[in-house]
Design a protein around this motif. Structure first.
Motif, short mmCIF file in Angstrom:
data_model
loop_
_atom_site.label_atom_id
_atom_site.label_comp_id
_atom_site.label_asym_id
_atom_site.label_seq_id
_atom_site.Cartn_x
_atom_site.Cartn_y
_atom_site.Cartn_z
N ARG A 47 0.89 -1.17 0.00
CA ARG A 47 0.00 0.00 0.00
C ARG A 47 0.92 1.22 0.00
O ARG A 47 1.89 1.27 0.74
CB ARG A 47 -0.89 -0.02 1.23
CG ARG A 47 -1.93 1.08 1.25
CD ARG A 47 -2.89 0.94 2.41
NE ARG A 47 -3.63 -0.31 2.41
CZ ARG A 47 -4.71 -0.56 1.67
NH1 ARG A 47 -5.18 0.37 0.88
NH2 ARG A 47 -5.32 -1.73 1.73
N ASP A 48 0.64 2.17 -0.86
CA ASP A 48 1.51 3.34 -1.03
C ASP A 48 1.10 4.45 -0.07
O ASP A 48 0.67 5.52 -0.47
CB ASP A 48 1.45 3.81 -2.49
CG ASP A 48 2.56 4.75 -2.85
OD1 ASP A 48 3.48 4.95 -2.04
OD2 ASP A 48 2.51 5.30 -3.97
N ASP A 49 1.27 4.17 1.24
CA ASP A 49 0.81 5.12 2.26
C ASP A 49 1.95 5.67 3.11
O ASP A 49 1.71 6.28 4.14
CB ASP A 49 -0.24 4.45 3.15
CG ASP A 49 0.29 3.21 3.86
OD1 ASP A 49 1.45 2.80 3.59
OD2 ASP A 49 -0.45 2.64 4.67
N ARG A 50 3.19 5.44 2.70
CA ARG A 50 4.34 5.87 3.51
C ARG A 50 5.27 6.82 2.78
O ARG A 50 6.35 7.13 3.29
CB ARG A 50 5.15 4.65 3.95
CG ARG A 50 4.38 3.73 4.87
CD ARG A 50 5.18 2.48 5.14
NE ARG A 50 4.50 1.61 6.05
CZ ARG A 50 4.99 1.23 7.22
NH1 ARG A 50 6.18 1.65 7.60
NH2 ARG A 50 4.31 0.43 8.00
N VAL A 95 4.66 -0.94 -6.64
CA VAL A 95 5.56 -2.08 -6.76
C VAL A 95 6.98 -1.50 -6.71
O VAL A 95 7.31 -0.60 -7.47
CB VAL A 95 5.35 -2.84 -8.08
CG1 VAL A 95 6.35 -3.99 -8.21
CG2 VAL A 95 3.92 -3.34 -8.19
N MET A 96 7.80 -2.02 -5.78
CA MET A 96 9.16 -1.50 -5.60
C MET A 96 10.18 -2.58 -5.94
O MET A 96 10.07 -3.71 -5.48
CB MET A 96 9.36 -1.06 -4.15
CG MET A 96 8.49 0.13 -3.78
SD MET A 96 8.56 0.52 -2.02
CE MET A 96 7.37 -0.67 -1.40
N GLY A 97 11.17 -2.21 -6.74
CA GLY A 97 12.29 -3.09 -7.02
C GLY A 97 13.20 -3.13 -5.80
O GLY A 97 13.42 -2.10 -5.15
N LEU A 98 13.74 -4.32 -5.47
CA LEU A 98 14.59 -4.49 -4.29
C LEU A 98 16.03 -4.78 -4.70
O LEU A 98 16.27 -5.55 -5.63
CB LEU A 98 14.11 -5.66 -3.43
CG LEU A 98 12.67 -5.63 -2.93
CD1 LEU A 98 12.39 -6.90 -2.13
CD2 LEU A 98 12.41 -4.40 -2.11
N GLU A 99 16.97 -4.17 -4.00
CA GLU A 99 18.36 -4.57 -4.14
C GLU A 99 18.94 -4.70 -2.75
O GLU A 99 18.53 -3.99 -1.83
CB GLU A 99 19.16 -3.58 -4.99
CG GLU A 99 19.33 -2.21 -4.41
CD GLU A 99 20.10 -1.28 -5.34
OE1 GLU A 99 20.96 -0.56 -4.83
OE2 GLU A 99 19.84 -1.29 -6.55
N GLN A 100 19.85 -5.64 -2.59
CA GLN A 100 20.45 -5.88 -1.27
C GLN A 100 21.09 -4.61 -0.76
O GLN A 100 21.83 -3.95 -1.48
CB GLN A 100 21.51 -6.99 -1.37
CG GLN A 100 22.06 -7.42 -0.05
CD GLN A 100 21.06 -8.22 0.79
OE1 GLN A 100 20.36 -9.07 0.26
NE2 GLN A 100 20.98 -7.92 2.05
N ASP A 101 20.80 -4.23 0.47
CA ASP A 101 21.40 -3.06 1.09
C ASP A 101 22.73 -3.50 1.70
O ASP A 101 22.76 -4.04 2.80
CB ASP A 101 20.47 -2.48 2.15
CG ASP A 101 20.93 -1.13 2.67
OD1 ASP A 101 22.11 -0.79 2.46
OD2 ASP A 101 20.13 -0.43 3.30
N VAL A 102 23.82 -3.30 0.98
CA VAL A 102 25.13 -3.81 1.41
C VAL A 102 25.63 -3.16 2.68
O VAL A 102 26.46 -3.72 3.38
CB VAL A 102 26.19 -3.66 0.29
CG1 VAL A 102 25.84 -4.53 -0.90
CG2 VAL A 102 26.35 -2.21 -0.12
N ARG A 103 25.11 -2.02 3.04
CA ARG A 103 25.56 -1.33 4.25
C ARG A 103 25.02 -1.95 5.52
O ARG A 103 25.52 -1.70 6.59
CB ARG A 103 25.15 0.14 4.22
CG ARG A 103 25.84 0.91 3.11
CD ARG A 103 25.27 2.29 2.97
NE ARG A 103 23.83 2.18 2.80
CZ ARG A 103 22.98 3.07 3.25
NH1 ARG A 103 23.37 4.14 3.89
NH2 ARG A 103 21.68 2.90 3.08
#
Length: 105
Positions: A47-50, A95-103
């Protein structure tokens, strides 16, 4: 004059700090979706509420109706966001694309 240079410098520093300040969204995630997040499912539908933005961090926390939080979590950076009914996405969702957060591994 000197006053304008100070204002310009303040503005430049403010913009730089705003870009560096990432937003972290803590999100309850059901076990069946938590298991495949980032691997078989390199996207997240929410849900796009943030006010999600590219560069934000999604902190997915496994959660069950019966027991609440399980203690398992994963963090991903938002690499892309798709919104709009013209793309078949219901109004109020994204819909959000995900990439590993290396930090934060």
């Amino acid at each position: 004059g000197c006053k304008n240079k100070m204002t310009d410098r303040f503005f430049a520093v403010t913009v730089l700090l705003e870009k560096e300040a990432d937003v972290v969204h803590q999100l309850k995630t059901l076990p069946e979706l938590f298991k495949v997040a980032g691997s078989l499912k390199p996207f997240e539908v929410r849900r796009d509420d943030r006010g999600f933005k590219v560069g934000d961090t999604l902190w997915l926390q496994e959660w069950t109706e019966a027991g609440g939080y399980t203690g398992l979590s994963k963090k991903y950076k938002v690499s892309y966001i798709l919104r709009g009914e013209e793309w078949g996405i219901m109004m109020g969702f994204c819909v959000m694309g995900l990439e590993q957060d290396v930090r934060v591994r």
